[in-house]
Scaffold this motif. Structure first.
Motif, PDB file in Angstrom:
ATOM      1  N   TYR A 329       0.737  -1.214  -0.047  1.00  0.00           N
ATOM      2  CA  TYR A 329       0.089  -0.090  -0.035  1.00  0.00           C
ATOM      3  C   TYR A 329       0.747   1.222   0.012  1.00  0.00           C
ATOM      4  CZ  TYR A 329      -3.550  -3.415   1.660  1.00  0.00           C
ATOM      5  OH  TYR A 329      -4.195  -4.516   1.681  1.00  0.00           O
ATOM      6  N   LYS A 332      -1.274   4.264  -0.389  1.00  0.00           N
ATOM      7  CA  LYS A 332      -2.190   4.706   0.383  1.00  0.00           C
ATOM      8  C   LYS A 332      -1.531   5.613   1.618  1.00  0.00           C
ATOM      9  CE  LYS A 332      -5.422   2.127  -1.352  1.00  0.00           C
ATOM     10  NZ  LYS A 332      -6.642   2.658  -1.380  1.00  0.00           N
ATOM     11  N   GLU A 334      -2.730   6.474   4.349  1.00  0.00           N
ATOM     12  CA  GLU A 334      -3.014   5.702   5.635  1.00  0.00           C
ATOM     13  C   GLU A 334      -1.950   4.674   6.084  1.00  0.00           C
ATOM     14  OE1 GLU A 334      -7.157   6.881   3.962  1.00  0.00           O
ATOM     15  OE2 GLU A 334      -5.178   5.680   3.252  1.00  0.00           O
ATOM     16  N   THR A 338       0.209   5.360   9.364  1.00  0.00           N
ATOM     17  CA  THR A 338       0.259   4.311  10.514  1.00  0.00           C
ATOM     18  C   THR A 338       1.771   3.868  10.505  1.00  0.00           C
ATOM     19  OG1 THR A 338      -0.275   2.617   8.811  1.00  0.00           O
ATOM     20  CG2 THR A 338      -2.088   3.535  10.070  1.00  0.00           C
ATOM     21  N   TYR A 397      -6.120   3.219  11.478  1.00  0.00           N
ATOM     22  CA  TYR A 397      -6.396   1.806  10.713  1.00  0.00           C
ATOM     23  C   TYR A 397      -8.073   1.520  10.725  1.00  0.00           C
ATOM     24  CZ  TYR A 397      -1.822  -0.344  10.678  1.00  0.00           C
ATOM     25  OH  TYR A 397      -0.568  -0.572  10.550  1.00  0.00           O
ATOM     26  N   ARG A 399     -10.402   3.802  10.459  1.00  0.00           N
ATOM     27  CA  ARG A 399     -10.780   4.973   9.531  1.00  0.00           C
ATOM     28  C   ARG A 399     -10.648   4.341   8.310  1.00  0.00           C
ATOM     29  NH1 ARG A 399      -9.265   9.162  13.404  1.00  0.00           N
ATOM     30  NH2 ARG A 399      -7.282   9.263  11.881  1.00  0.00           N
ATOM     31  N   TRP A 400      -9.466   3.763   8.183  1.00  0.00           N
ATOM     32  CA  TRP A 400      -9.320   3.468   6.735  1.00  0.00           C
ATOM     33  C   TRP A 400      -9.813   2.074   6.285  1.00  0.00           C
ATOM     34  CZ3 TRP A 400      -4.011   0.447   5.688  1.00  0.00           C
ATOM     35  CH2 TRP A 400      -3.679   0.052   4.682  1.00  0.00           C
ATOM     36  N   ARG A 401     -10.133   1.257   6.879  1.00  0.00           N
ATOM     37  CA  ARG A 401     -10.697   0.115   6.565  1.00  0.00           C
ATOM     38  C   ARG A 401     -12.257   0.123   6.742  1.00  0.00           C
ATOM     39  NH1 ARG A 401      -7.640  -2.551   3.278  1.00  0.00           N
ATOM     40  NH2 ARG A 401      -5.869  -3.588   4.100  1.00  0.00           N
ATOM     41  N   GLN A 404     -12.821   2.214   3.241  1.00  0.00           N
ATOM     42  CA  GLN A 404     -12.447   1.596   2.018  1.00  0.00           C
ATOM     43  C   GLN A 404     -12.451   0.096   1.924  1.00  0.00           C
ATOM     44  OE1 GLN A 404      -8.585   3.314   0.753  1.00  0.00           O
ATOM     45  NE2 GLN A 404      -8.956   5.253   1.921  1.00  0.00           N
TER      46      GLN A 404
END
Length: 406
Positions: A329, A332, A334, A338, A397, A399-401, A404
């Protein structure tokens, strides 16, 4: 001369009974009260039994073989373990509050993140070409009277007032009930519609499972509470010290192991093979470290560096999944963010372990840091800071998953 001194002390320590008005009174000698007071005084390092001798550079203010009542009450007194107890006890209550906050507030935080994605969508899309059937979703929404009129929709969308009117209800639920169907019937030849679908579709995904995040929070709380209990109770007796030290090391292993769960699970949830490979490896390593910690020889001071190296090695085993995540990623934001948090966490943990192993700064000035500022206290502070940094990465993590998916 010395004998008569002890005889006087013993004589003055006797308890005298006397009767007055039919009632028997008991009076304790001054020497006995003085002996009780002196018995639970703080002692120096050379007066300690062998099992309490751990750091020869801390010279005084030790509690030694106190009764449990005095041991519990000593949490409110000053000695060389006071800050060791409170740094992790405060950390425990901090993570207890964070756990409650995450359980109650995290879903709404993710909804606000979704609203921001929707705002980005309406700012980027050609509003004149948004399908009319999308606008037909509006009458079905709660608090629809607070929404702008259709003739003013373009202005509202551009200013952000339209987005603010979404507060108070679940964006994910609304999008699932309406927008998915509306977009599925949209004209697929319209580039702006396709762009809208690409931006709004992530919001249609249900929130990702939270168990890896709560596993980390549980591991952090167990570690911090076990450490506080160990520093408070170990001075009572050799048997209790034996138990508490093992509990302390088990807590450290639990914190390190569960710290891997959020980054590994949320980074590789779309790649089950690597997800279970990394999770299985760190879980087995953590359990093995806990079992190894039960060996009595492992507790001796001469194995201090070895213990530190073992736990440090557990932490370094997380480098592989972080690098793997960045390879998968790299585009990305995020993943980059992270990883930055995880590097900071690793630096804090590593620095704490280094300070603990080298006994800095008390080795430079023995006796000057007995009460405050010695290595174990600094180690505790850095552990809490590192765990809190990891908590912030965990929110990213989620918020990301949530937004998306895979």
């Amino acid at each position: 001369m010395m004998g008569s001194r002890y005889e006087n002390l013993i004589a003055s320590s006797e308890t005298f009974d006397y009767e007055y008005g039919g009632i028997v009174f008991s009076k304790e000698g001054k020497g006995k009260r003085l002996w009780k007071k002196l018995k639970y005084q703080l002692v120096e390092y050379h007066s300690l039994p062998g099992y309490l001798r751990d750091n020869e550079f801390i010279l005084g203010y030790y509690r030694s073989e106190w009764p449990l009542k005095q041991v519990f009450l000593s949490i409110f007194s000053i000695h060389n373990e006071t800050l060791n107890i409170w740094t992790h006890l405060i950390g425990f209550f901090l993570f207890l509050c964070l756990t409650a906050y995450t359980a109650v507030r995290a879903p709404s935080i993710m909804d606000l993140y979704s609203i921001q994605h929707l705002h980005d969508f309406v700012r980027a899309a050609d509003l004149q070409k948004i399908p009319k059937d999308l606008m037909s979703c509006l009458p079905s929404l709660p608090n629809v009277s607070g929404l702008p009129k259709l003739k003013d929709i373009t202005t509202s969308l551009s200013s952000g007032d339209f987005i603010s009117s979404f507060s108070g209800w679940n964006v994910l639920e609304v999008l699932n009930n309406c927008l998915r169907d509306r977009f599925s019937y949209a004209d697929q030849t319209d580039a702006n519609v396709l762009h809208g679908v690409n931006m709004v579709a992530p919001m249609l995904i249900q929130p990702v499972t939270r168990w890896p995040f709560f596993a980390f929070l549980g591991g952090a709380m167990f570690c911090l509470l076990a450490s506080s209990a160990c520093h408070l109770l170990s001075c009572h007796s050799e048997n209790l010290s034996y138990v508490m030290l093992r509990l302390d090391y088990a807590g450290i292993a639990a914190l390190i192991s569960t710290s891997f769960y959020p980054p590994v699970y949320y980074s590789f949830m779309c790649n089950p093979f690597f997800c279970y490979l990394y999770l299985g490896f760190i879980t087995i390593l953590g359990i093995g470290t806990m079992i190894f910690s039960l060996i009595p020889e492992f507790q001796k001071p001469r194995f201090r560096v070895f213990r530190t190296t073992l736990f440090f090695g557990m932490g370094m085993s997380g480098v592989a999944p972080i690098i793997h995540k960045l390879v998968l990623y790299h585009n990305k934001p995020e993943a980059i963010e992270t990883a930055q948090y995880e590097v900071v966490m690793g630096v804090l943990y590593g620095l704490g372990a280094l300070i603990y192993a080298t006994r800095i700064p008390e080795r430079w000035m023995p006796g000057k840091f007995d009460i405050a500022g010695h290595s174990h206290q600094l180690f505790h502070v850095l552990v809490v800071a590192g765990a809190y940094t990891h908590y912030q990465a965990g929110l990213i993590y989620l918020r990301w998953r949530d937004s998306q998916g895979c």
